[in-house]
Write a protein that holds these residues in place. Sequence first.
Motif, short mmCIF file in Angstrom:
data_model
loop_
_atom_site.label_atom_id
_atom_site.label_comp_id
_atom_site.label_asym_id
_atom_site.label_seq_id
_atom_site.Cartn_x
_atom_site.Cartn_y
_atom_site.Cartn_z
N PHE A 76 41.05 0.22 -3.61
CA PHE A 76 40.55 0.92 -2.43
C PHE A 76 41.68 1.70 -1.74
N LEU A 77 42.86 1.08 -1.66
CA LEU A 77 44.00 1.76 -1.03
C LEU A 77 44.43 2.96 -1.86
N LEU A 78 44.32 2.83 -3.18
CA LEU A 78 44.63 3.96 -4.05
C LEU A 78 43.68 5.12 -3.76
N LEU A 79 42.39 4.82 -3.66
CA LEU A 79 41.39 5.86 -3.39
C LEU A 79 41.59 6.49 -2.00
N LEU A 111 47.30 12.35 14.59
CA LEU A 111 48.31 11.52 13.93
C LEU A 111 47.82 11.08 12.54
N HIS A 112 46.54 10.89 12.41
CA HIS A 112 45.96 10.45 11.13
C HIS A 112 45.93 11.56 10.10
N VAL A 113 45.62 12.79 10.54
CA VAL A 113 45.41 13.88 9.57
C VAL A 113 46.61 14.81 9.43
N GLY A 114 47.57 14.76 10.34
CA GLY A 114 48.78 15.55 10.20
C GLY A 114 48.61 17.04 10.43
N ASN A 115 47.78 17.41 11.40
CA ASN A 115 47.49 18.84 11.63
C ASN A 115 48.31 19.44 12.77
N TYR A 116 49.39 18.80 13.16
CA TYR A 116 50.06 19.18 14.39
C TYR A 116 51.49 19.69 14.22
N GLY A 117 51.94 19.89 12.97
CA GLY A 117 53.35 20.25 12.80
C GLY A 117 53.62 21.30 11.74
N GLY A 118 52.59 22.04 11.34
CA GLY A 118 52.82 23.10 10.37
C GLY A 118 52.85 22.62 8.93
N ILE A 119 53.21 23.54 8.03
CA ILE A 119 53.12 23.29 6.60
C ILE A 119 54.07 22.21 6.13
N LEU A 120 55.26 22.15 6.69
CA LEU A 120 56.23 21.15 6.24
C LEU A 120 55.76 19.73 6.55
N LEU A 121 55.19 19.55 7.73
CA LEU A 121 54.68 18.22 8.08
C LEU A 121 53.51 17.86 7.16
N LYS A 122 52.66 18.84 6.85
CA LYS A 122 51.54 18.56 5.95
C LYS A 122 52.02 18.13 4.57
N ILE A 123 53.05 18.79 4.07
CA ILE A 123 53.61 18.40 2.78
C ILE A 123 54.15 16.97 2.84
N LEU A 124 54.83 16.64 3.95
CA LEU A 124 55.34 15.28 4.14
C LEU A 124 54.18 14.28 4.16
N TYR A 125 53.09 14.62 4.84
CA TYR A 125 51.91 13.75 4.89
C TYR A 125 51.33 13.54 3.49
N VAL A 126 51.31 14.60 2.69
CA VAL A 126 50.79 14.47 1.33
C VAL A 126 51.64 13.50 0.52
N ILE A 127 52.96 13.68 0.60
CA ILE A 127 53.88 12.83 -0.18
C ILE A 127 53.77 11.38 0.26
N LEU A 128 53.87 11.15 1.58
CA LEU A 128 53.80 9.78 2.09
C LEU A 128 52.38 9.21 1.94
N GLY A 129 51.39 10.10 2.00
CA GLY A 129 50.01 9.65 1.85
C GLY A 129 49.71 9.09 0.48
N LEU A 130 50.51 9.48 -0.51
CA LEU A 130 50.33 8.94 -1.86
C LEU A 130 51.01 7.58 -2.03
N SER A 131 51.78 7.16 -1.01
CA SER A 131 52.52 5.90 -1.14
C SER A 131 51.60 4.68 -1.32
N PRO A 132 50.43 4.59 -0.64
CA PRO A 132 49.58 3.43 -0.92
C PRO A 132 49.15 3.35 -2.38
N ALA A 133 48.90 4.51 -2.99
CA ALA A 133 48.53 4.52 -4.40
C ALA A 133 49.69 4.01 -5.25
N LEU A 134 50.90 4.50 -4.97
CA LEU A 134 52.07 4.08 -5.73
C LEU A 134 52.37 2.60 -5.50
N LEU A 135 52.23 2.14 -4.27
CA LEU A 135 52.47 0.73 -3.97
C LEU A 135 51.44 -0.16 -4.67
#
Length: 359
Positions: A21-24, A322-346
């Motif tokens: 579920f965390l992966l999904l 804070l949940h969706v990462g829409n408040y800091g531009g493209i770089l923050l979104k990229i960071l959210y994508v990378i860190l957002g994949l961490s539950p899947a990797l964990l």
Amino acid sequence: MRIYRNIYSVHKWFGLVTGIFLLLLGVSGSILVFKDELEHFLDHTSTKVVPTGKPLSLDTLYQVIVKEYPRLDGASWINPVAAPDESYKFRLYLNDAQLMTYDLGGLNINQYTGKIIRTGRSDTFVTGLMDWLFQFHFSFHLGMPGAVLTAIMGICMLISIITGLIVYRKFIWKVLTFKVQIKTKNWRTISSDLHRIVGVWALLFNIVVFFTGFWMNLFAFETDKWAVEKELASPNTLARASIDKMYQEARLKMPDLVPNYVYFPTQPEKKFNVRGNIAGQNDLFAGGNFVKFDAQTGAFSSMGRFEEMAFWDKVEALFYPLHVGNYGGILLKILYVILGLSPALLSVTGFLLWWRKVK
């Protein structure tokens, strides 16, 4: 010590049971960070319009929608700043009296002709992949039980984070000071080191994302919400006041408001509502700006701004951005994508660590 062995067992089994579920959630959440951009890329060709003069009035479009859907809990215009060649998009709040279906829908309409381009439920692909994925992310397309499940997964992840913090407490500073390197001797050492490193670097992010996700799904534990879901939506009670007039007056009441959500009521107790950002305001603080009108009389009801809210209301208003990462531009979104994949990797590395011990 026995207590640490018990904590490790909790960490291990919470991770194994909730892993898939965390992966999904992690993968779908990372994709949804770029929801608007991907939606435009995937759907613009099929939903674009040819500008022909002035758009029809909102009152006219409202009539088209309620004719198509005679039983609605409401509809919201979610792209009021649409480009001239971009069709107006509405989110529909449906209710089919089924607990196992979450009642969101979508509708794209040609604002120049009044023709519906596409419409349907969000648990189908009729309204686009991103709508489908958005609903999947918070309910697994399992209705209210699914919303409860995702909230429980949020709590489980928080428990896993806290127990992991205790289990790997000696490695935290080493990881943050880059003293832990990934040993590539075999898959066992790779998975072990990745699990520690990713877990530490994504620690704060995962606490924020999974707590806010849990909090936003708390509605699924309210018994009255379940009762409402078992009842078919009432026939529409249309707004007697002009939608266009209320929208114009809302803009006058708060001239620095940049609308991003306009709620069209179809039930007598609901208010006409315009929400959005204050010009120049960061999206992080946009949750508390609104202007409301009585849809039956057209009378002004209330308005508010983020800075006027009570302390806890301000905190809650921060949860969605804070949940969706829409408040800091493209770089923050990229960071959210990378860190957002961490539950899947964990989840994957945690499973490999368990499998190593089982074998």
